[in-house]
Design a protein around this motif. Structure first.
Motif, PDB file in Angstrom:
ATOM      1  N   LYS A  21      42.553  31.901 -29.133  1.00 39.62           N
ATOM      2  CA  LYS A  21      43.379  33.056 -29.501  1.00 39.62           C
ATOM      3  C   LYS A  21      44.266  32.732 -30.688  1.00 39.62           C
ATOM      4  O   LYS A  21      44.453  33.554 -31.595  1.00 39.62           O
ATOM      5  CB  LYS A  21      44.220  33.499 -28.314  1.00 39.62           C
ATOM      6  CG  LYS A  21      43.410  34.137 -27.211  1.00 39.62           C
ATOM      7  CD  LYS A  21      44.274  34.511 -26.022  1.00 39.62           C
ATOM      8  CE  LYS A  21      43.440  35.124 -24.916  1.00 39.62           C
ATOM      9  NZ  LYS A  21      44.244  35.449 -23.721  1.00 39.62           N
ATOM     10  N   GLN A  22      44.807  31.529 -30.706  1.00 36.76           N
ATOM     11  CA  GLN A  22      45.664  31.101 -31.808  1.00 36.76           C
ATOM     12  C   GLN A  22      44.858  31.025 -33.109  1.00 36.76           C
ATOM     13  O   GLN A  22      45.329  31.463 -34.158  1.00 36.76           O
ATOM     14  CB  GLN A  22      46.288  29.742 -31.481  1.00 36.76           C
ATOM     15  CG  GLN A  22      47.339  29.294 -32.441  1.00 36.76           C
ATOM     16  CD  GLN A  22      47.992  27.977 -32.004  1.00 36.76           C
ATOM     17  OE1 GLN A  22      47.573  27.347 -31.033  1.00 36.76           O
ATOM     18  NE2 GLN A  22      48.996  27.564 -32.726  1.00 36.76           N
ATOM     19  N   ALA A  23      43.652  30.495 -33.042  1.00 35.75           N
ATOM     20  CA  ALA A  23      42.797  30.395 -34.233  1.00 35.75           C
ATOM     21  C   ALA A  23      42.436  31.780 -34.770  1.00 35.75           C
ATOM     22  O   ALA A  23      42.415  31.988 -35.985  1.00 35.75           O
ATOM     23  CB  ALA A  23      41.535  29.597 -33.911  1.00 35.75           C
ATOM     24  N   VAL A  24      42.183  32.732 -33.883  1.00 39.36           N
ATOM     25  CA  VAL A  24      41.888  34.104 -34.315  1.00 39.36           C
ATOM     26  C   VAL A  24      43.126  34.709 -34.976  1.00 39.36           C
ATOM     27  O   VAL A  24      43.030  35.316 -36.056  1.00 39.36           O
ATOM     28  CB  VAL A  24      41.410  34.978 -33.131  1.00 39.36           C
ATOM     29  CG1 VAL A  24      41.364  36.450 -33.521  1.00 39.36           C
ATOM     30  CG2 VAL A  24      40.048  34.521 -32.653  1.00 39.36           C
ATOM     31  N   ASN A  25      44.290  34.550 -34.357  1.00 38.78           N
ATOM     32  CA  ASN A  25      45.532  35.095 -34.912  1.00 38.78           C
ATOM     33  C   ASN A  25      45.873  34.507 -36.272  1.00 38.78           C
ATOM     34  O   ASN A  25      46.455  35.185 -37.117  1.00 38.78           O
ATOM     35  CB  ASN A  25      46.699  34.895 -33.945  1.00 38.78           C
ATOM     36  CG  ASN A  25      46.596  35.768 -32.718  1.00 38.78           C
ATOM     37  OD1 ASN A  25      45.946  36.804 -32.730  1.00 38.78           O
ATOM     38  ND2 ASN A  25      47.231  35.349 -31.635  1.00 38.78           N
ATOM     39  N   LEU A  26      45.518  33.249 -36.477  1.00 34.15           N
ATOM     40  CA  LEU A  26      45.766  32.598 -37.763  1.00 34.15           C
ATOM     41  C   LEU A  26      44.693  32.926 -38.802  1.00 34.15           C
ATOM     42  O   LEU A  26      44.799  32.520 -39.955  1.00 34.15           O
ATOM     43  CB  LEU A  26      45.846  31.075 -37.582  1.00 34.15           C
ATOM     44  CG  LEU A  26      47.048  30.563 -36.789  1.00 34.15           C
ATOM     45  CD1 LEU A  26      46.895  29.066 -36.496  1.00 34.15           C
ATOM     46  CD2 LEU A  26      48.339  30.820 -37.564  1.00 34.15           C
ATOM     47  N   GLY A  27      43.642  33.622 -38.390  1.00 37.01           N
ATOM     48  CA  GLY A  27      42.563  33.980 -39.304  1.00 37.01           C
ATOM     49  C   GLY A  27      41.605  32.837 -39.588  1.00 37.01           C
ATOM     50  O   GLY A  27      40.861  32.888 -40.565  1.00 37.01           O
ATOM     51  N   LEU A  28      41.602  31.809 -38.744  1.00 36.31           N
ATOM     52  CA  LEU A  28      40.730  30.651 -38.961  1.00 36.31           C
ATOM     53  C   LEU A  28      39.303  30.915 -38.502  1.00 36.31           C
ATOM     54  O   LEU A  28      38.370  30.315 -39.016  1.00 36.31           O
ATOM     55  CB  LEU A  28      41.297  29.426 -38.235  1.00 36.31           C
ATOM     56  CG  LEU A  28      42.710  29.013 -38.663  1.00 36.31           C
ATOM     57  CD1 LEU A  28      43.246  27.923 -37.751  1.00 36.31           C
ATOM     58  CD2 LEU A  28      42.710  28.575 -40.114  1.00 36.31           C
ATOM     59  N   ILE A  29      39.150  31.775 -37.507  1.00 35.31           N
ATOM     60  CA  ILE A  29      37.833  32.199 -37.030  1.00 35.31           C
ATOM     61  C   ILE A  29      37.889  33.712 -36.832  1.00 35.31           C
ATOM     62  O   ILE A  29      38.957  34.261 -36.542  1.00 35.31           O
ATOM     63  CB  ILE A  29      37.420  31.484 -35.717  1.00 35.31           C
ATOM     64  CG1 ILE A  29      38.446  31.711 -34.601  1.00 35.31           C
ATOM     65  CG2 ILE A  29      37.176  30.005 -35.952  1.00 35.31           C
ATOM     66  CD1 ILE A  29      38.051  31.143 -33.252  1.00 35.31           C
ATOM     67  N   PRO A  30      36.756  34.389 -37.010  1.00 34.29           N
ATOM     68  CA  PRO A  30      36.785  35.850 -36.866  1.00 34.29           C
ATOM     69  C   PRO A  30      36.910  36.314 -35.415  1.00 34.29           C
ATOM     70  O   PRO A  30      37.497  37.360 -35.144  1.00 34.29           O
ATOM     71  CB  PRO A  30      35.456  36.297 -37.467  1.00 34.29           C
ATOM     72  CG  PRO A  30      34.568  35.109 -37.355  1.00 34.29           C
ATOM     73  CD  PRO A  30      35.454  33.904 -37.453  1.00 34.29           C
ATOM     74  N   SER A  31      36.375  35.534 -34.486  1.00 29.85           N
ATOM     75  CA  SER A  31      36.424  35.902 -33.078  1.00 29.85           C
ATOM     76  C   SER A  31      35.954  34.719 -32.245  1.00 29.85           C
ATOM     77  O   SER A  31      35.471  33.720 -32.774  1.00 29.85           O
ATOM     78  CB  SER A  31      35.527  37.107 -32.796  1.00 29.85           C
ATOM     79  OG  SER A  31      34.178  36.765 -33.029  1.00 29.85           O
ATOM     80  N   PHE A  32      36.100  34.861 -30.943  1.00 23.30           N
ATOM     81  CA  PHE A  32      35.500  33.902 -30.020  1.00 23.30           C
ATOM     82  C   PHE A  32      35.277  34.625 -28.698  1.00 23.30           C
ATOM     83  O   PHE A  32      35.903  35.636 -28.404  1.00 23.30           O
ATOM     84  CB  PHE A  32      36.346  32.637 -29.854  1.00 23.30           C
ATOM     85  CG  PHE A  32      37.523  32.770 -28.939  1.00 23.30           C
ATOM     86  CD1 PHE A  32      37.493  32.195 -27.684  1.00 23.30           C
ATOM     87  CD2 PHE A  32      38.666  33.448 -29.329  1.00 23.30           C
ATOM     88  CE1 PHE A  32      38.573  32.311 -26.828  1.00 23.30           C
ATOM     89  CE2 PHE A  32      39.749  33.560 -28.487  1.00 23.30           C
ATOM     90  CZ  PHE A  32      39.706  32.997 -27.233  1.00 23.30           C
ATOM     91  N   VAL A  33      34.342  34.106 -27.922  1.00 21.20           N
ATOM     92  CA  VAL A  33      33.961  34.732 -26.659  1.00 21.20           C
ATOM     93  C   VAL A  33      34.006  33.669 -25.570  1.00 21.20           C
ATOM     94  O   VAL A  33      33.604  32.536 -25.793  1.00 21.20           O
ATOM     95  CB  VAL A  33      32.532  35.322 -26.749  1.00 21.20           C
ATOM     96  CG1 VAL A  33      32.079  35.886 -25.415  1.00 21.20           C
ATOM     97  CG2 VAL A  33      32.457  36.373 -27.846  1.00 21.20           C
ATOM     98  N   VAL A  34      34.500  34.078 -24.415  1.00 23.27           N
ATOM     99  CA  VAL A  34      34.500  33.192 -23.253  1.00 23.27           C
ATOM    100  C   VAL A  34      33.724  33.878 -22.140  1.00 23.27           C
ATOM    101  O   VAL A  34      34.012  35.027 -21.804  1.00 23.27           O
ATOM    102  CB  VAL A  34      35.930  32.888 -22.763  1.00 23.27           C
ATOM    103  CG1 VAL A  34      35.891  31.909 -21.592  1.00 23.27           C
ATOM    104  CG2 VAL A  34      36.809  32.369 -23.880  1.00 23.27           C
ATOM    105  N   HIS A  35      32.736  33.197 -21.609  1.00 19.60           N
ATOM    106  CA  HIS A  35      32.013  33.680 -20.435  1.00 19.60           C
ATOM    107  C   HIS A  35      32.578  32.924 -19.237  1.00 19.60           C
ATOM    108  O   HIS A  35      32.547  31.693 -19.205  1.00 19.60           O
ATOM    109  CB  HIS A  35      30.507  33.419 -20.567  1.00 19.60           C
ATOM    110  CG  HIS A  35      29.853  34.306 -21.568  1.00 19.60           C
ATOM    111  ND1 HIS A  35      28.753  35.059 -21.275  1.00 19.60           N
ATOM    112  CD2 HIS A  35      30.156  34.582 -22.861  1.00 19.60           C
ATOM    113  CE1 HIS A  35      28.396  35.749 -22.350  1.00 19.60           C
ATOM    114  NE2 HIS A  35      29.241  35.468 -23.322  1.00 19.60           N
ATOM    115  N   TYR A  36      33.112  33.672 -18.291  1.00 17.45           N
ATOM    116  CA  TYR A  36      33.752  33.081 -17.117  1.00 17.45           C
ATOM    117  C   TYR A  36      32.749  32.987 -15.976  1.00 17.45           C
ATOM    118  O   TYR A  36      32.258  33.998 -15.498  1.00 17.45           O
ATOM    119  CB  TYR A  36      34.942  33.939 -16.684  1.00 17.45           C
ATOM    120  CG  TYR A  36      35.972  34.143 -17.771  1.00 17.45           C
ATOM    121  CD1 TYR A  36      36.967  33.203 -17.984  1.00 17.45           C
ATOM    122  CD2 TYR A  36      35.931  35.264 -18.575  1.00 17.45           C
ATOM    123  CE1 TYR A  36      37.910  33.382 -18.975  1.00 17.45           C
ATOM    124  CE2 TYR A  36      36.880  35.457 -19.574  1.00 17.45           C
ATOM    125  CZ  TYR A  36      37.861  34.519 -19.772  1.00 17.45           C
ATOM    126  OH  TYR A  36      38.793  34.704 -20.761  1.00 17.45           O
TER     127      TYR A  36
END
Length: 69
Positions: A21-36
């Motif tokens: 979430k921090q990386a997305v907020n900083l614009g370092l990655i466009p998104s990420f997905v977690v499968h629980y």
């Protein structure tokens, strides 16, 4: 030896999610997905060509390196 903010599988997964979430907020990655899943979480950090499944450990250290730069 460096201290890590986790002490079991669940806290590791939570820290990896927090870093994502921090990386997305900083614009370092466009998104990420977690499968629980009941026994583990699977992380996906998409890039331009593909998105590979990462273990919580792989996701944590990859995101920690990315956010720390």
């Amino acid at each position: 030896m460096a201290e890590h903010p986790f002490h079991d599988q669940l806290s590791l997964e939570e820290q990896a999610e927090k870093l994502g979430k921090q990386a997305v907020n900083l614009g370092l990655i466009p998104s990420f997905v977690v499968h629980y899943f009941p026994d583990t979480w699977v992380f996906y950090i998409p890039n331009e060509s593909k998105s590979e499944a990462l273990t919580p450990e792989e996701a944590y250290f990859r995101l920690k390196k990315l956010v720390g730069q």
